[in-house]
Design a protein around this motif. Structure first.
Motif, PDB file in Angstrom:
ATOM      1  N   ARG A  38      62.270  60.852  88.502  1.00 50.02           N
ATOM      2  CA  ARG A  38      63.608  61.338  88.147  1.00 50.02           C
ATOM      3  C   ARG A  38      64.302  60.425  87.136  1.00 50.02           C
ATOM      4  O   ARG A  38      64.833  60.908  86.135  1.00 50.02           O
ATOM      5  CB  ARG A  38      64.460  61.504  89.402  1.00 50.02           C
ATOM      6  N   GLU A  48      65.315  61.514  83.201  1.00 51.12           N
ATOM      7  CA  GLU A  48      66.663  61.427  82.622  1.00 51.12           C
ATOM      8  C   GLU A  48      66.635  60.693  81.284  1.00 51.12           C
ATOM      9  O   GLU A  48      67.280  61.107  80.322  1.00 51.12           O
ATOM     10  CB  GLU A  48      67.628  60.747  83.597  1.00 51.12           C
ATOM     11  N   LYS A  63      64.976  62.981  78.647  1.00 50.77           N
ATOM     12  CA  LYS A  63      65.885  64.004  78.137  1.00 50.77           C
ATOM     13  C   LYS A  63      66.834  63.441  77.079  1.00 50.77           C
ATOM     14  O   LYS A  63      67.184  64.132  76.119  1.00 50.77           O
ATOM     15  CB  LYS A  63      66.702  64.614  79.275  1.00 50.77           C
TER      16      LYS A  63
END
Length: 121
Positions: A99, A103, A106
């Motif tokens: 995760r 992030e 992105k």
């Protein structure tokens, strides 16, 4: 009748589990670019050895798709498909990255893999 249904089911299961032959074709340009992109992402994302390999394969897969779209389409339709392709690529990276890594991915992806823009006059 049972035999016919069994055979039909067998053939359907073969096609359901077959791989896309288009993506199996080797593309030296896509492979080289995927290696370069992966090397850019490694220090930013802190990829492990296994993640790096999976990441590179996924990037190459989407580069091949991108090249096909760029060769066959133009204008707004091309940009819309490239945008959808990037969204799909980001979604599939969820299976490879943690995760926190996702992030960061992105945030930095537009810098490393920008989409074209349409020039208006």
């Amino acid at each position: 009748m049972k035999n016919l249904l069994g055979i039909l089911f067998l053939f359907m299961s073969f096609s359901a589990f077959s791989q896309d032959p288009f993506l199996q074709k080797s593309n030296p340009v896509a492979e080289k670019e995927a290696i370069q992109l992966t090397q850019k992402y490694v220090p930013e994302l802190g990829l492990t050895g296994e993640q790096q390999s999976l990441f590179q394969q996924k990037v190459e897969e989407f580069l091949i798709r991108r090249y096909k779209i760029e060769a066959e389409l133009s204008g707004k339709e091309k940009l819309n498909l490239l945008y959808k392709l990037q969204q799909e690529e980001t979604a599939e990276m969820n299976d490879i990255l943690t995760r926190p890594q996702l992030e960061v991915y992105k945030k930095i992806k537009p810098k490393f893999q920008p989409i074209e823009t349409i020039k208006t006059e």
